[in-house]
Design a protein around this motif. Structure first.
Motif: not given
Length: 221
Positions: A75-90
């Motif tokens: 599955l795909a999660l998103g969209p994240f607004s910023t790269p920092q939000d993406l890193r936090n999710a990882r």
């Protein structure tokens, strides 16, 4: 005398043959060639083959007693607004998934609604239209002099499409061919693709704090 000599020779010959049969062929005596209490060694080719078997298992076949294969969902999660939000999710989901990957895509985002008069044939005609707008008490306009739409008269950009429609209708009612169009811009958005074992009760919502995040099935990788 001759008969006695022949008898002796035949007797000696019988003794020699008997000794050879008794001593010259050790396995003919019977008995076990190994010591007592020691397991007998046998060649693999001498072992009996079980019914229904054909020797070594074929490559890639399942082995009896092995664990069943594990199935996965992607599955795909998103969209994240910023790269920092993406890193936090990882960081929050690393221990819960088998694999993950990040990706960036471009999307079109509405920036407002533009009300305008189509471009006039010349700069002079555009200025004359602007003068007529003022004569009808229609203010807040701007004559575009450069860019890809010169001699267009801008009547305003609105965030709310309802306000843009009201402005357009007001100008049309005064006799001008006002138009309305959506304005958009290309912005990046960030996604996180995941591979999750089926039956693991994976709950990403309880671990991600970013707002506006959804999920959908995607191709496995």
């Amino acid at each position: 005398m001759f008969l006695r000599l022949l008898f002796v020779l035949l007797s000696a010959l019988n003794i020699a043959v008997g000794a050879w049969l008794l001593l010259g062929q050790p396995y003919a005596r019977g008995g076990n060639p190994t010591d007592s209490g020691v397991t007998e060694l046998r060649l693999l080719s001498e072992l009996p083959v079980a019914a229904g078997t054909t020797g070594m298992p074929a490559a890639g076949s399942s082995v009896a007693g092995a664990s069943p294969a594990i199935s996965y969902s992607c599955l795909a999660l998103g969209p994240f607004s910023t790269p920092q939000d993406l890193r936090n999710a990882r960081q929050a989901l690393t221990a819960q998934v088998t694999r993950m990957r990040s990706r960036q895509e471009q999307t079109s985002l509405t920036s407002g609604w533009w009300v305008y008069l189509p471009a006039a044939a010349s700069r002079a005609q555009a200025l004359e239209q602007a003068r007529q707008l003022g004569a009808h008490n229609l203010n807040d306009y701007f004559v575009v002099s450069s860019g890809d739409q010169p001699n267009t008269i801008s009547l305003g950009v609105f965030k709310d499409p309802a306000n843009a429609r009201n402005r357009r209708d007001q100008v049309v009612a005064a006799g001008f061919p006002a138009r309305m169009s959506e304005r958009s811009e290309s912005v990046p958005e960030y996604w996180l693709d995941l591979v999750v074992p089926d039956g693991s009760r994976f709950d990403w919502r309880s671990r991600i704090s970013a707002s506006g995040i959804g999920s959908h099935s995607t191709g496995c990788f």
